[in-house]
Design an enzyme around this catalytic site. Sequence first.
Site, PDB file in Angstrom:
ATOM      1  N   HIS A 130       0.881  -1.203  -0.021  1.00 27.72           N
ATOM      2  CA  HIS A 130      -0.177  -0.016   0.004  1.00 27.72           C
ATOM      3  C   HIS A 130       0.903   1.000  -0.057  1.00 27.72           C
ATOM      4  O   HIS A 130       1.751   1.382   0.818  1.00 27.72           O
ATOM      5  CB  HIS A 130      -0.803   0.083   1.346  1.00 27.72           C
ATOM      6  N   LYS A 552     -13.756   4.774   7.363  1.00 25.78           N
ATOM      7  CA  LYS A 552     -13.967   5.836   6.423  1.00 25.78           C
ATOM      8  C   LYS A 552     -15.561   5.930   6.249  1.00 25.78           C
ATOM      9  O   LYS A 552     -16.369   7.015   5.949  1.00 25.78           O
ATOM     10  CB  LYS A 552     -13.399   5.869   4.991  1.00 25.78           C
TER      11      LYS A 552
END
Length: 892
Positions: A130, A552
């Site tokens: 990532h 999120k």
Amino acid sequence: MSQPGETSPSTTLHSDLDLLAQLHAQVLSESGHDAGEQLDALVEACRREDESAVQAIVDELDAEAAATLTRAVTVHLHLANLADERSRARALRRGEDDDIESGGVAPALQELIDSNRLQGLRIHPVLTAHPTEARRRAVTAALSRIAQQLDRFDDPQNGAPEHAVARRRMLEDIDILQRTSTLRRTQPEPRDEVKTVLTVFDQTLFRAVPRLYRRVEAALPGADPGRTGPQVPAFVRFGTWVGGDRDGNPFVTSTVTRATMATQAEQALRQLHEHVDRVARTLTMDTVTTPPSPELMQALAVDAVAYPEQFAEIMKNSPGEPHRQKLLVVGARVEATRREHAGFAYAGPEEMLAELRLVQDSLVAAGDARSARGELQHLIWMVETFGFHLAELEVRQHSAVHEGVLTELIGMLPDVADPGAAAQDPAFLDELATKGWPIAVLPQSERATEALDTIRVLSWLQQRWGVGCCGRYIVSFTRNEADLLAVRALARLAVGDRPLRLDVVPLFETGADLQNAPSILRAWAQRASTQSQWAQSGRAVEVMVGYSDSAKDVGPASATLTLDHAERELVAWAEQAEVELTLFHGRGGSLGRGGGPLHRAIMAQPSGSVDGRFKVTEQGEVIFARYGDAAIAQRHLERLTSAVLLADEPKRSKARDDAAARYADLARIVDQQSRGCYRALVEQPGFADLIALVSPLDEIGDLRLGSRPSRRAGVETGRSLDDLRAIPWVFSWAQTRVNLPGWYGLGSGLAAVGDIELLRRAYREWPLFASLIDVAEMSLAKSDRRLAERFLELGGRPDLSVQILTEYDLSLAHVLDVLGQQELLERKPHLSQAIGLRRPYIDALSHLQLKALRVLRLPADPLRNGPVDREAWRRTLLLTVNGAAAGLQNTG
């Protein structure tokens, strides 16, 4: 910074920092510009929180001067990180630790008084690609050279001449560091990411892992390390997504996956050959003092016939030393395996292990337990841990890709009226997986071809390097059972009846998917293809839970409580289904993505959800923070081990369950109120535009942090919160010093409870709630309200700014109230010191970033004088982002 004078060898964090700061000041002074003086003035003004002085300095800077100053601040932060890492490693080598709460394996085993707990133990870190590591390899290399010379400078055995040489070389490398661009000019390719991540195996893990096992061995009752039989199994395994994670990354292909495993195998076998050769050269005992076992002599007789030329050379160089002879044969076969020499190579690591144990058993039988259980045991542990493949290569793909590919392929079958519906029909997909496809179909699109080739390459790699090298296939955004059955249906078409170990791993990420996970798994469990997979794995099932998108989606507090509830449901499902469940935790390094103290997080897991097995992602700068130094890597793995051993200890488990039941109503209130508060913010019209305006969100892709695009395929504007990846979302909020993903909504949730004594008791008694508060405290400590307010002003939405800052004030007040503190981190002095050391420099970068954003976001800015070079300011902005990431450390 003062000009450097005569400096004695450094022995503490502050003396290291002073020395490096002096050397940096000298480099800046010798460069002929006034960046050093500007740096001193700006940092001092930030330390005093003198806004007018800060503005006076920043307002005078043009783009070039701002970029130069940004470079200087960034270099200082890199040097501060280096000094901090050395201080931690030095303390660990002295047997000290700054994290008393985490304990170690010795206290854990003494508390358990049961070495049998080790037999089923499994610690499984998975390194991912990532894109959160902003530091270039050139920067890392320069810092590594500086660290080596700092060690040389510190060595009390070295006199003034050696200190002078070390000082000169540090000046040289700091000069190089100051002149090296921190920005990547080209986008990294997956092969670059493979090389970067695999350095930790060469540099630290091959040393740290055997040391960890020795530490555990020494902690066992009545242990005599290096002499008694090895009671410690090799319980660590490493995984990697680098070269296998194709979710949203079109550059990771089947060819890349195959090449990645070749690179890993080369590195593993090279390391094993070096260690075999080193151990072999020490086993010089002869047949008189240490007679070989009949089994060893028989094996050598077979070797003499099987490998006559190699064996003759070994006999010539090691006459009368049978144990050494056998290990030299092992070394030669490892090298042959690396060079793929048929007939001499090992078929797999199990064959090598059998020969090593043969030597070990012979030494024990001859009365030489020390040689048998010493470095030879380290070698055995290495083979058991790393195999010939180093780390298991895992594949990940988005469920929507599988659905699209299946729709295409099923559309070629006769008598299928609606291919799209069939691609989501569990019964139909299960039949394809178990009975096979009615006719062979050939993919027409590149996407479908690649999906099938990915599975084919897994089968080939297993044949070449063993089934342990790969086989886990993670399905991102698992929404239903069809998303899981799709993989096995594709596998049946790709490889037919050929051998393939394929463990399909669901990944539940959003709040809704986490809530639906148990029902999805119950339906999946009923399918014949699932039962076949479980039979192959011994009914061992892995389920991955995501922290990033759930946070999120519903906010940090609600996500934490939702994950806890989901994990409890998953444990209950596993007991009912009679499977051995391993939860795979998709945690990021940032506080908004599940980051924070991992030991405490493990101890807060629901009872039964660990049960001696813990698998977790490690990514970005977290990989190098935890595994960049052998002592730090060993201590990190030891903390994981102790936490996993203790997590389900009966008394702790009961206390945790009782607390969860006792505070269930509190959890419900915090969950509902914090979620409502969070959604009320992110659902506001224009909110997604706000983060793009007040932060470098749109420029993050130009940092070229990784090979994966920063936006999901098909998203052009990045203004949709649903399509924005969690990593740039969190990264951007960290840059604005708001850190919203780490705390927003918590204040409203705590306020709704309305009973501070109840909240304080929950913090003392319920580990999950304590972990939630601690993470929020760390996130708030890395925030800065004054700077956050200035960043938010750039968005032109005072209503949203007020909403965010009001919740910030509420969250800060209630977190401090729950902790019973006047200031953040009062009870965490080491963390407070680490943040405090860096804060003035990070604040300086934030002020520089604010100026760059004003130029780029506000064309009619009244503070602007004359025309500006937008491209130059854009580059300055990227430099500030890179520097702040280095200072904040856990930004992604």
